[in-house]
Design an enzyme around this catalytic site. Structure first.
Site, mmCIF file in Angstrom:
data_model
loop_
_atom_site.group_PDB
_atom_site.id
_atom_site.type_symbol
_atom_site.label_atom_id
_atom_site.label_comp_id
_atom_site.label_asym_id
_atom_site.label_seq_id
_atom_site.Cartn_x
_atom_site.Cartn_y
_atom_site.Cartn_z
ATOM 1 C CG HIS A 140 -1.770 1.162 1.398
ATOM 2 N ND1 HIS A 140 -3.108 1.160 1.089
ATOM 3 C CD2 HIS A 140 -1.491 2.412 1.838
ATOM 4 C CE1 HIS A 140 -3.610 2.360 1.327
ATOM 5 N NE2 HIS A 140 -2.650 3.144 1.778
ATOM 6 C CD GLU A 141 2.212 3.962 3.567
ATOM 7 O OE1 GLU A 141 2.865 4.991 3.351
ATOM 8 O OE2 GLU A 141 0.990 3.979 3.791
ATOM 9 C CG HIS A 144 0.209 6.128 -0.759
ATOM 10 N ND1 HIS A 144 -0.947 6.624 -1.322
ATOM 11 C CD2 HIS A 144 -0.151 5.629 0.453
ATOM 12 C CE1 HIS A 144 -1.963 6.434 -0.480
ATOM 13 N NE2 HIS A 144 -1.513 5.816 0.593
ATOM 14 C CD GLU A 202 -5.232 6.008 1.861
ATOM 15 O OE1 GLU A 202 -5.253 4.917 2.417
ATOM 16 O OE2 GLU A 202 -4.173 6.607 1.629
HETATM 17 ZN ZN LIG Z 1 -2.533 5.185 2.118
#
Ligand SMILES: [Zn+2]
Length: 274
Positions: A140-141, A144, A202
């Protein structure tokens, strides 16, 4: 009638936005990017080095946890390379010099900077509890960073503060830009105003994060109990640092379940993974 200064400012901002929008290779979404990725990666490398110097890095040779962080990192990196080259996007990752470090800290947090500079705080591990859930957070990170969300957030903040990169003038070395960088990325995030990720960002980070987790051989379904644990913690006395940029709303868990069938298509379990 003479246009007002404010109006000129708005027109200038819009033409700057038009000039500075770029289509993201992975998401296909057009986004504001006042800074070049090369410039961001250079800033990130410096900030990362400084962060590691100022914090207690756990040696991967001396700790099973640090060894695990490195192992998950290597698998994710391989998965991301595989995904990008499969789509003919290998060039996008050329500037990446991946590094995964565990730092000794009670903070429940992890972050990834442009160019593949990743930090996990030891306080996160009791929440992730297993290797697959750690892969979910890191996937997830990293998304980004790959999806240039930091660039987008920095660019929005720069516009709001009237700092431009008109005509491709580089903005590195500008103290205001450095301050925004520190607000957007992990280490300096405790200073000043935090800029939380947008819902759109997100969703993108969840979607590709799950795909990379699965491709790396970890079960992406671990994301659901992980976010349930996060949600429980958010109701406790000391909510995780991670949640200051990632609200743990119920809709997230629902969305993760919606994204699961796509991610599971990429899942090939590893023999040695837990
Ligand atoms: Zn996030």
């Amino acid at each position: 009638m003479k246009p007002s200064v404010k109006k000129i400012g708005i027109i200038a901002a819009f033409s700057m936005m038009a000039a500075a929008c770029s289509q993201n290779a992975i998401t296909g979404r057009s986004q504001l990017a006042l800074l070049s990725e090369t410039e961001l990666q250079t800033m990130a490398a410096t900030e990362y080095r400084q962060f590691l110097n100022e914090n207690k890095v756990v040696s991967a040779n001396a700790s099973k946890d640090a060894e695990m962080v490195r192992r998950v990192g290597q698998r994710l990196t391989a998965a991301i390379n595989e995904y990008y080259s499969g789509k003919g996007l290998g060039k996008e990752l050329e500037g990446y010099k991946w590094e995964y470090n565990l730092v000794d800290s009670r903070e429940v947090n992890a972050w990834a900077m442009p160019g593949g500079k990743i930090v996990v705080y030891s306080g996160l591990l009791p929440v992730t509890q297993n290797e697959a859930a750690l892969a979910v957070v890191l996937g997830h990170e990293i998304t980004h960073a790959l999806a240039h969300h930091g660039n987008e957030r920095m660019s929005q903040a720069m516009l709001a503060q009237g700092i431009g990169a008109v005509g491709g003038v580089l903005t590195s070395g500008n103290p205001k830009v450095s301050a925004i960088f520190n607000n957007v990325y992990g280490p300096g995030a405790q200073v000043g105003v935090l800029l939380p990720n947008s819902r759109k960002q997100e969703l993108e980070a969840d979607r590709y994060g799950l795909i990379f987790t699965a491709l790396a051989g970890y079960n992406p379904q671990e994301a659901v109990p992980l976010w349930e644990r996060m949600k429980q913690m958010s109701q406790g006395q000391s909510p995780p640092e991670f949640l200051s940029t990632h609200p743990s709303e119920d809709t997230r868990i629902q969305k993760l379940q919606d994204l699961m069938p796509e991610a599971l298509k990429y899942y090939k379990p590893l023999q040695s993974s837990k």
